[in-house]
Every structure is written in structure tokens, then in C-alpha cells.
Design an enzyme around this catalytic site. Structure first.
Site, PDB file in Angstrom:
ATOM      1  N   ASP A 356       0.850  -1.139   0.076  1.00 50.59           N
ATOM      2  CA  ASP A 356       0.158   0.012  -0.036  1.00 50.59           C
ATOM      3  C   ASP A 356       0.664   1.291   0.139  1.00 50.59           C
ATOM      4  OD1 ASP A 356      -2.514  -1.573   0.131  1.00 50.59           O
ATOM      5  OD2 ASP A 356      -2.413  -1.503   2.147  1.00 50.59           O
ATOM      6  N   ALA A 357       1.833   1.198  -0.714  1.00 51.62           N
ATOM      7  CA  ALA A 357       2.678   2.344  -0.935  1.00 51.62           C
ATOM      8  C   ALA A 357       3.128   2.810  -2.095  1.00 51.62           C
ATOM      9  CB  ALA A 357       3.917   2.193   0.120  1.00 51.62           C
TER      10      ALA A 357
END
Length: 412
Positions: A356-357
């Protein structure tokens, strides 16, 4: 001015219900104001049989003229950023709601100019370094782009340029129209390729939506199917410029499931690949998505390995049900609810090896309060997820997204 009014009037149209006499399918169809409406009393069935199907109902002439006059009076003001009053029919239901929803998209992104008869729309995305061999800024990039188009009789409709103050890099996106008889597709490609070599471009992509094949994608999903079904519906309505090659899921769906029925009706394969902690079925997934242009994770709740990402080698777009970088990982809605936030959101981003980056493509937010329950949090979050993912896919297909630095994007 008159041409602009016709363009806007053709875009912001009421929606009416029609019924196919061949397959007995009821669907929604858009009936344009004064041009498309008089062409034919029938519409193409968009759901099943794809045959010509007479409409059950048509808007009264007075109502249609009222919408046309309202479009012409208010929509140009919307392009200047002025607030738009609701059409009087908004209180009467579907027509007003449809118009209001479409006006919101105008506020977010300008509408391209109309394409003259016999011409085609082209889109060019460009990224190149600014310094030349002597260490000084390269000048005349926009002029060369314009000259390339104008020399072939093309006409530029819009140009977006971004030049960071502290970075020696140039980004641009251009929309132009041209006559394909004067500028064949292969020569168009060659001209922009020569231009990219001239400036040492890191990226130079040109697309002609009416000539080039649509992006071929695969969709991965898990148990929750609100994002998946929303994408399928938008694809069916022609609102996403993609072709869906298959849907892959680690969750089994019965034959009478609404998603299964939709996929069977449209001939889209559904692959059920159950996963375990020791077997993510990644090799089988790679075989199924081979040949696609990019992959969409529509709430696929499995982490893809670094080897998978390297083997695929193309972009993967994910939807995260939270406003990144906050509330990473699982159950972000519950995390946000427990934290007492006043804004919830959804984030669509590129998938990278870091959870999630990845670089963010699109984010949407909605206000919540102490009166909201966890259930209302989830409902609002799911609505945001659907809109956010669809907007990210649309931006990607329209060549609006470019990488910027390591974890950022330029989105025109």
C-alpha cells in the site's frame, strides 16, 4: 460559441428507460437533446442481444427543449467555475440526478473540443529531461511539439505542461485533431518517435482512441464484489475504454451469482483459483494475464510477491479502502472509525513491492461525523472505492498519468 453549446448539449443529456423487444431486457439509454434524438426512434440494446430495440418512452418535446435551453444557459458558466443550479426536473427524479452527476465530471476535468467531421482525436504524452549536453535548459520543446502537429495539418485543442522548479524534467500532454488521410497512423507514430529521439525522451506515447485497440486488462477480485461489478457495469455502458480478458478470483461464486451471470452473458471467462498461505497461485495467474496491457485489483485481498511483479513487468492498479498513507493494511474502515476521523477516503495507486505504498493515481474523500456507525462508514467507503478506482483506470487509459520522482505521479 454556437459550436460550444452544441458540444455541451450533446454531453449533458437526460437518461430514459428503454426495453428491448428481442431479449425483453430493460436498460437505461441516453437520448441527446436536438441532434441524436431525431436520428432514429430506436436504440441499440446495450445489455444482451445487441439488436435494434424500440424505446418504450421518449421525452416530451417540451421537456427536451427545456433541458437544451438549461444546458446552454448554465453549462458554459460551469466551465468558468461558477456554481450550477439544479435543473427544475431535478425534483422529478432521474433526469435531474443524471445531469447533476455529469456536471460534477465537467468541474473535475475540461471537455475536449469537438472533432471535425473526417478528423480523428490524438493524444500525446511526453516526458523528457530539460538539460541539454551543455548542462543548460533545452528550449523550444512545446514549439517543436506544436510544429510536429501543425506541419501535418493537425490542430491542437489542449496542452498541459508541468515543469518542476527543482527538477530538470519536462512533462506534457497534448490533445489534437488531424486528418488520417493526410497523416496516416504509421507516419504519425514515426514523427513522434523522431521527436522523442530529438529530446532524449524517457516516455513518448501517442494514441488515437478511434483507431488503436482498447487496453486489454484482467481483473483480480476476492469475496467483496462491489468494485468488480461496478467496473463490469461501466465497461458494459462503454464508459471505460478497455476490453476485459478475464476475471480471476480466490473466492468461489455460485453459477447463479449476479457476477457469474453477467460474465457468462458477455463471454468473459471467470477463473477460480483458491489460495493458501503457502500457495498464492501466482504462476497460474501470470499465465492467465499474459498479453494484457495492465491489471486491475478490484479488492483482491492477496499480497503479490516481488517475483510476480517482476515477471509481469507491467502496471498493476489497486484500490485501497482508506486514505493512504493512513490506515494501511487490513480493516482500514474499522481503524478510521476507532480513530474518530472526520474524513474517510479511498486511494487508487500502482502496486509496488511495498504494501500500500505505490505511487498514488487518485484519491477521494467524504465527510463523516460522530453520528456515523461502523456500517455507515463501510457503505460510504465502498461508494468511494468504486468511483476512485474507475477514475484511476479512466485517467490511465486517457494517458493522463506519468511517474514523478520515486513515489509520486503527475496526473493531468
Amino acid at each position: 460559441m454556437e459550436e460550444d453549446l452544441q458540444v455541451l448539449d450533446a454531453i449533458f443529456v437526460p437518461t430514459f428507460r428503454c426495453k428491448c423487444s428481442s431479449c425483453d431486457t430493460t436498460s437505461l439509454t441516453a437520448v441527446a437533446g436536438h441532434e441524436a434524438f431525431v436520428k432514429s426512434p430506436s436504440e441499440l440494446c446495450p445489455v444482451q442481444c445487441r439488436r435494434e430495440a424500440p424505446t418504450d418512452t421518449a421525452p416530451p418535446t417540451a421537456a427536451r427543449d427545456s433541458v437544451t435551453r438549461w444546458n446552454q444557459a448554465h453549462l458554459l458558466a460551469a466551465a468558468d467555475g461558477h456554481p450550477i443550479p439544479s435543473h427544475p426536473s431535478a425534483r422529478q427524479g432521474r433526469i435531474g440526478r443524471s445531469i447533476d452527476r455529469q456536471m460534477l465530471s465537467l468541474a473535475r476535468r475540461p471537455v475536449s473540443a469537438a472533432v471535425p467531421a473526417g478528423n480523428l482525436l490524438g493524444i500525446h504524452l511526453f516526458q523528457c529531461p530539460r538539460p541539454n549536453q551543455n548542462g543548460q535548459d533545452t528550449v523550444g520543446i512545446v514549439a517543436k511539439l506544436s510544429e510536429c502537429i501543425a506541419s501535418r495539418g493537425g490542430n491542437i485543442h489542449s496542452v498541459d505542461v508541468f515543469v518542476p522548479d527543482d527538477k530538470h524534467v519536462f512533462y506534457s500532454r497534448s490533445e489534437f485533431t488531424y486528418n488520417p488521410k493526410l497523416w496516416p497512423r504509421d507516419e504519425l507514430h514515426k514523427d513522434f518517435l523522431n521527436l522523442s529521439h530529438c529530446f532524449g525522451a524517457q516516455r513518448s506515447t501517442v494514441r488515437v482512441p478511434d483507431l488503436d485497440p482498447k487496453y486489454k486488462i484482467s481483473v483480480l477480485a476476492s469475496k467483496q464484489d462491489h468494485c468488480l461489478f461496478d467496473l463490469l457495469y461501466r465497461w458494459q455502458e462503454g464508459r471505460l475504454p478497455v476490453d476485459i480478458s478475464c476475471v480471476i478470483s480466490n473466492h468461489d461464486r455460485p453459477e447463479d451469482n449476479h457476477v457469474q451471470r453477467f460474465l457468462q452473458r458477455h463471454g468473459i471467462p471467470y477463473h477460480y483459483l483458491p489460495t493458501t498461505s503457502g500457495n498464492k497461485r501466482e504462476q497460474e495467474i501470470l499465465e492467465l494475464i499474459e498479453g494484457t496491457d495492465f491489471v486491475v485489483l478490484a479488492r483482491y485481498m492477496q499480497i503479490l510477491s516481488e517475483s510476480f511483479l517482476k515477471s509481469y513487468g507491467k502496471d498493476i492498479i489497486n484500490i485501497h479502502h482508506g486514505l493512504l498513507p493512513s490506515f494501511k493494511g487490513g480493516h482500514p474502515s474499522r481503524q478510521a472509525f476507532n480513530a474518530g476521523v472526520k474524513l474517510i477516503g479511498a486511494t487508487s495507486h500502482f502496486v509496488t513491492t511495498e504494501l500500500d505504498a505505490g505511487p498514488i493515481i487518485e484519491q477521494m474523500v467524504e465527510r463523516v461525523s460522530h453520528r456515523d456507525t461502523l456500517q455507515s462508514f463501510v457503505v460510504k467507503s465502498e461508494n468511494l472505492e468504486k468511483q476512485c478506482l474507475a477514475e484511476a483506470i479512466k485517467s490511465y487509459c486517457e494517458l493522463r498519468v506519468l511517474p514523478y520522482e520515486l513515489k509520486k505521479t503527475v496526473v493531468f
